[in-house]
Structure formats: structure tokens, C-alpha cells
Enzyme design. Structure first.
Site, PDB file in Angstrom:
ATOM      1  CB  CYS A   1      91.202  -6.033  68.817  1.00  0.00           C
ATOM      2  SG  CYS A   1      89.271  -6.380  68.660  1.00  0.00           S
TER       3      CYS A   1
ATOM      4  CB  CYS B   1      90.154  -7.006  72.250  1.00  0.00           C
ATOM      5  SG  CYS B   1      90.118  -8.045  70.727  1.00  0.00           S
TER       6      CYS B   1
END
Length: 140
Positions: free
Chosen positions: A58, A61
Site C-alpha cells: 500500500c 501506508c
């Protein structure tokens, strides 16, 4: 001069002996028993936990994590910050926490999830929302 030791980055000037942490590494939680232990320990000492649920694939993230590490320094030591890679823990734990999107940042207190922020927008906005989430929790 920038000094980094044991997961805490600090800035110190030559004229001052005190140092302030500028960033605190998010401690990883690697399994369900560690998660339960961390939550129970925080409950015993009446501290809040901020948990970043993330995945290594991600991009948001990965970009958000160092910004949360700087935020962790602002709340150190009264709030503990952790991260959990959802690909490295049993799905049962992810489901138990109610995590469905990455990144998710949750505030835990008294062994319960109290609030969460889904970090699908710009990192600085997510950090502001996390700050508000923590500050709202600490108000009487």
C-alpha cells in the site's frame, strides 16, 4: 546535529544538553497474542494506543508511516504507537479489529477500539485527523 538511537530520533544543539524526540518508530505487532498483550498492558497503565493497520504493498501506508512516527514524538510517552502489517498477521485479528481498508489508524483505550481514521486521502490530512482523534479522546 541529528542523533538517532533505539528507534528515537532526536535533535540536540551544542548549547543544550536536553534533546527532544522528533520521531519515534512505530513498534510492530506481529501476532494476535502480542496484540492482546499490548492492549492489556496499555489498559493497566491507563494509556491510549494508536495502531496503524497497513500493508507493504500500500503506497499510502508507506508514505503515511513516517508522518505518524513524527506524530508519535508529539504524544510520547502518554500514547503508544504501533503498526500491524495485515499480510503478516492472521486474518482473524484483522477482522476482529474491524479493519477493511488500508491504511486504517485506530485509537484503543480501556481494551476497546474507541475511534478510527481511514487514511485514503492526503497524508497531512490523515495526520490532522489522527491528532484530533487523540485530542478528543483525552478531553474529559
Amino acid at each position: 546535529m541529528k542523533v538517532v538511537s533505539s528507534g528515537i530520533g532526536s535533535v540536540s544543539s551544542s548549547s543544550s544538553s536536553s534533546s527532544l524526540p522528533v520521531s519515534i518508530e512505530l513498534k510492530p505487532i506481529l501476532n494476535e497474542s502480542q496484540f492482546d498483550r499490548v492492549v492489556a498492558e496499555a489498559d493497566q497503565v491507563d494509556e491510549s494506543l494508536v495502531i496503524l493497520w497497513m500493508a507493504t504493498w500500500c503506497r499510502k501506508c508507506i508514505y503515511l508511516k513516517p508522518k505518524l512516527e513524527k506524530l508519535a514524538a508529539d504524544y510520547h510517552p502518554r500514547v503508544r504507537f504501533y503498526c500491524i502489517d495485515v499480510n503478516n498477521v492472521p486474518h482473524k485479528l484483522v477482522a476482529r479489529a474491524g479493519v477493511t481498508k488500508m491504511p486504517t489508524i485506530q485509537l484503543w483505550k480501556d481494551s476497546k477500539k474507541h475511534a478510527e481514521v481511514i487514511g485514503s486521502h492526503k497524508a497531512y490530512l490523515v495526520v490532522n485527523e489522527v491528532r484530533e482523534m487523540i485530542d478528543d479522546e483525552s478531553e474529559p
